[in-house]
Design a protein around this motif. Structure first.
Motif, PDB file in Angstrom:
ATOM      1  N   ASP A 192      -1.589   5.199  -1.616  1.00 58.90           N
ATOM      2  CA  ASP A 192      -1.049   3.994  -2.242  1.00 58.90           C
ATOM      3  C   ASP A 192      -0.030   3.318  -1.315  1.00 58.90           C
ATOM      4  O   ASP A 192       0.101   2.105  -1.299  1.00 58.90           O
ATOM      5  CB  ASP A 192      -0.338   4.376  -3.554  1.00 58.90           C
ATOM      6  N   GLN A 193       0.715   4.143  -0.581  1.00 57.15           N
ATOM      7  CA  GLN A 193       1.846   3.626   0.211  1.00 57.15           C
ATOM      8  C   GLN A 193       1.452   3.236   1.629  1.00 57.15           C
ATOM      9  O   GLN A 193       2.301   2.790   2.407  1.00 57.15           O
ATOM     10  CB  GLN A 193       2.970   4.666   0.266  1.00 57.15           C
ATOM     11  N   GLY A 194       0.187   3.431   2.011  1.00 55.00           N
ATOM     12  CA  GLY A 194      -0.201   3.038   3.360  1.00 55.00           C
ATOM     13  C   GLY A 194      -1.599   3.529   3.719  1.00 55.00           C
ATOM     14  O   GLY A 194      -1.953   4.667   3.418  1.00 55.00           O
ATOM     15  N   GLY A 209      -2.962  -3.265   4.611  1.00 55.53           N
ATOM     16  CA  GLY A 209      -2.747  -2.004   3.880  1.00 55.53           C
ATOM     17  C   GLY A 209      -1.882  -0.987   4.591  1.00 55.53           C
ATOM     18  O   GLY A 209      -1.462  -0.002   3.972  1.00 55.53           O
ATOM     19  N   SER A 210      -1.611  -1.173   5.892  1.00 56.98           N
ATOM     20  CA  SER A 210      -0.792  -0.151   6.568  1.00 56.98           C
ATOM     21  C   SER A 210       0.698  -0.475   6.485  1.00 56.98           C
ATOM     22  O   SER A 210       1.521   0.283   6.993  1.00 56.98           O
ATOM     23  CB  SER A 210      -1.209  -0.021   8.041  1.00 56.98           C
ATOM     24  N   LYS A 211       1.033  -1.633   5.864  1.00 54.71           N
ATOM     25  CA  LYS A 211       2.447  -2.068   5.890  1.00 54.71           C
ATOM     26  C   LYS A 211       2.992  -2.208   4.479  1.00 54.71           C
ATOM     27  O   LYS A 211       2.356  -2.835   3.620  1.00 54.71           O
ATOM     28  CB  LYS A 211       2.537  -3.445   6.559  1.00 54.71           C
ATOM     29  N   ARG A 212       4.165  -1.666   4.258  1.00 55.46           N
ATOM     30  CA  ARG A 212       4.836  -1.933   2.988  1.00 55.46           C
ATOM     31  C   ARG A 212       6.161  -2.632   3.274  1.00 55.46           C
ATOM     32  O   ARG A 212       6.727  -2.479   4.364  1.00 55.46           O
ATOM     33  CB  ARG A 212       5.000  -0.664   2.146  1.00 55.46           C
ATOM     34  N   LEU A 266      -6.203  -1.774  -2.218  1.00 59.03           N
ATOM     35  CA  LEU A 266      -6.285  -2.876  -3.183  1.00 59.03           C
ATOM     36  C   LEU A 266      -5.420  -4.059  -2.739  1.00 59.03           C
ATOM     37  O   LEU A 266      -5.787  -5.220  -2.955  1.00 59.03           O
ATOM     38  CB  LEU A 266      -5.848  -2.404  -4.574  1.00 59.03           C
ATOM     39  N   ALA A 267      -4.274  -3.757  -2.119  1.00 62.00           N
ATOM     40  CA  ALA A 267      -3.430  -4.845  -1.612  1.00 62.00           C
ATOM     41  C   ALA A 267      -4.214  -5.648  -0.569  1.00 62.00           C
ATOM     42  O   ALA A 267      -4.091  -6.877  -0.482  1.00 62.00           O
ATOM     43  CB  ALA A 267      -2.143  -4.280  -1.012  1.00 62.00           C
ATOM     44  N   TYR A 279      -1.835  -7.018  -5.822  1.00 64.23           N
ATOM     45  CA  TYR A 279      -1.273  -5.682  -5.660  1.00 64.23           C
ATOM     46  C   TYR A 279      -0.375  -5.674  -4.433  1.00 64.23           C
ATOM     47  O   TYR A 279      -0.607  -6.432  -3.498  1.00 64.23           O
ATOM     48  CB  TYR A 279      -2.390  -4.655  -5.426  1.00 64.23           C
ATOM     49  N   GLU A 280       0.596  -4.757  -4.419  1.00 60.22           N
ATOM     50  CA  GLU A 280       1.391  -4.575  -3.200  1.00 60.22           C
ATOM     51  C   GLU A 280       1.154  -3.160  -2.691  1.00 60.22           C
ATOM     52  O   GLU A 280       0.832  -2.257  -3.473  1.00 60.22           O
ATOM     53  CB  GLU A 280       2.890  -4.782  -3.477  1.00 60.22           C
ATOM     54  N   VAL A 281       1.286  -2.989  -1.374  1.00 59.56           N
ATOM     55  CA  VAL A 281       1.291  -1.620  -0.842  1.00 59.56           C
ATOM     56  C   VAL A 281       2.514  -0.963  -1.489  1.00 59.56           C
ATOM     57  O   VAL A 281       3.625  -1.492  -1.420  1.00 59.56           O
ATOM     58  CB  VAL A 281       1.386  -1.614   0.702  1.00 59.56           C
TER      59      VAL A 281
END
Ligand code: TNX
Length: 546
Positions: A192-194, A209-212, A266-267, A279-281
């Protein structure tokens, strides 16, 4: 700690000689010393004999270990000289591929494996028998070691998604596994976080998706930092890491966790979720309700596209497809998911809810795709819910029950029960003395890891054969740096290695007397490690980041 006996060698170079000690971790199955025979002195004229390409690789690794430990630069040759050599072979006629024999006389040392991997474990034993690092020659006592592991699958997992550890750190982690005779690296690449793996057909997985945008503070509080966080591996980096591991006889098993733990994907591609997003990461830890939509055909296409590239990158027989912690709240309300359930004729009954059965269908899709590419699948024990698909290997994490049930049903299982095998749990009974760890688990001491017995007493030999191995998992929510990874894993990995390798009765006191010599290897390699169970004189360690 065994005092390393420093005597002046009667050799030509006048370097001090120290005496090797074969009581290493994990303890070899049999060590028989030739009491009155002279040992072998390794000095600057010793060479390593490797007669083929496999042994050439092994020889280079051995030469590197010896150089690190002693400063000796041993030559690698392809034919044995008259004497003073270490020969590497793989002609041992033993069924266990990881078995080896290590024979020492005053003339030479021969490490003979059942395969090149077996020889490599003999090399690890030889290396670990050097009691300390220094500008020394080493006297190896005459005798013979005969050894083989208890389990074929000896795993260690690293979560690189909650926090990202770059390719150089991953290689050091692989070196740490090799030192502990571990042969499977379970690489947890998506969360979910990356999303941490470059996928050429879906570039947004890493671009987005690799960045939050920030990370939750402390123990999953309501506060966040606003520091952008990210990182991923290019496919070239992955190939390089897979080769680096293979040279060390380690198979990399990638995990693409689905259909839950997918919020970062999903982000990147919001239409793959039930609600369409946005969605956000994810910036916090835990289990999110946002999962892949199992009623949308494009999702299955995405899964296939990702797995196709995964198969191309990773030669491993097994691919891990997750399956854990997938809440069903979205699926229960999603018209597409409910239509799929009706179309498949899924019904809730004592075998599971219709949504759990939809998850089994989803997992089966991925499993079938992998089977068409000649691969087997591993899933977390939730894959037992709603009906486990034939041929799937179950990784038992919530306890041992999943693995036990799987083995009784004739499935292979890997034991990684959190209570014994979660290296993200703090390692000291007194939490206040530790950096923040996963709060849901009780403290996991080295002794507790060591005490783990993977095969229930009540098992028949057939059931026991389905427990193919043991693994420890290092989840990284609370592990922001690689030095902290080392602190959490060392020396618990030493205890793990003995559970995985040794068939001997448990002897924790004996293990503790052998551990300081292994710690000399940690120091020599510059690894950070925890010192709770070490005698004071061994416990000097680099500053750990609390
Ligand atoms: C459970 S183990 C999880 C992970 C967390 C871990 C924290 C498993 C299959 N799921 O997503 O990181 O607990 O200890």
């Amino acid at each position: 700690m065994l005092p390393a006996l420093a005597v002046l060698a009667a050799s030509c170079d006048n370097r001090p000689a120290i005496t090797a000690d074969y009581d290493v971790v994990p303890l070899p199955a049999s060590i028989v010393l030739a009491e009155n025979a002279p040992g072998f002195t390794m000095n600057k004229n010793t060479c390593i004999v490797a007669s083929d390409a496999d042994q050439q690789k092994n020889a280079e690794l051995l030469a590197g270990y010896i150089a690190d430990l002693t400063g000796l630069n041993l030559k690698v040759v392809d034919k044995a000289p008259g004497s003073n050599f270490i020969s590497l072979e793989n002609t041992l006629g033993v069924e266990n591929p990881d078995a080896y024999a290590l024979a020492v006389n005053s003339d030479n040392i021969c490490i003979n494996g059942a395969t090149p991997a077996g020889t490599f474990y003999g090399i690890q034993t030889l290396r670990k028998s050097v009691p300390e690092a220094g500008e020394n020659n080493v006297v190896f006592p005459a005798g013979e070691i005969v050894d083989q592991p208890r389990f074929g699958y000896r795993g260690a997992h690293l979560d690189v998604a909650r926090h990202f550890f770059g390719p150089d750190s991953v290689k050091i982690f692989i070196d740490m596994l090799a030192l502990h005779n571990i042969n499977r690296f379970h690489w947890h690449l998506t969360e979910d976080q990356g999303w941490r793996l470059e996928i050429k057909s879906h570039p947004l997985l890493t671009e987005v998706g690799s960045k939050r945008s920030g990370t939750v503070l402390g123990a999953n509080t309501q506060e966040y930092d606003s520091i952008p966080y990210g990182g991923f591996y290019t496919q070239d980096e992955v190939r390089d890491i897979v080769k680096y591991a293979a040279d060390r006889h380690i198979t990399v098993i990638p995990e693409i966790d689905m259909p839950g733990h997918m919020q970062a994907a999903l982000a990147a591609y919001p239409s793959m979720g039930c609600t369409g997003g946005p969605y956000e990461v994810w910036r916090r830890w835990g289990v999110t309700d946002e999962v892949l939509c199992a009623g949308n055909d494009s999702v299955y296409k995405l899964v296939d596209d990702v797995l196709a590239e995964v198969c191309d990158l990773f030669p491993s027989e097994y691919i891990h497809i997750g399956g854990d912690e997938c809440p069903k709240v979205r699926w229960e309300k999603c018209t597409k998911c409910q239509a799929k359930i009706r179309q498949l004729g899924l019904k809730s009954d004592k075998g599971g809810t219709k949504e759990q059965k939809l998850q089994s269908y989803f997992m089966k899709h991925a499993q079938d795709f992998l089977a068409e590419h000649g691969r087997k699948t591993i899933g977390w024990d939730e894959i037992l819910e709603g009906g486990v698909n034939p041929g799937a290997v179950v990784m038992s994490w919530r306890g041992e029950e999943g693995g036990i049930a799987a083995a009784k049903m004739g499935h292979d299982a890997i034991m990684t029960p959190s209570k014994y095998m979660y290296f993200d749990f703090v390692q000291n009974e007194d939490r206040d003395k530790e950096p923040l760890g996963a709060s849901w688990g009780k403290p996991l001491t080295v002794e507790k890891v060591y005490s783990y017995e993977p095969i229930p007493e009540t098992f028949t030999p057939e059931e026991a054969a389905h427990i193919i191995g043991v693994q420890a998992n290092t989840w990284a929510e609370y592990i922001p740096t690689f030095s902290h990874v080392q602190y959490m894993t060392l020396p618990r990995m030493a205890a793990l290695s003995e559970v995985q390798w040794s068939s001997a009765p448990k002897d924790y006191e004996g293990f503790l007397t052998r551990l300081p010599q292994l710690v000399e290897q940690y120091k020599n390699q510059g690894y950070n490690y925890a010192k709770h169970v070490l005698p004071a004189e061994t416990a000097e360690q680099p500053a750990q980041d609390k």
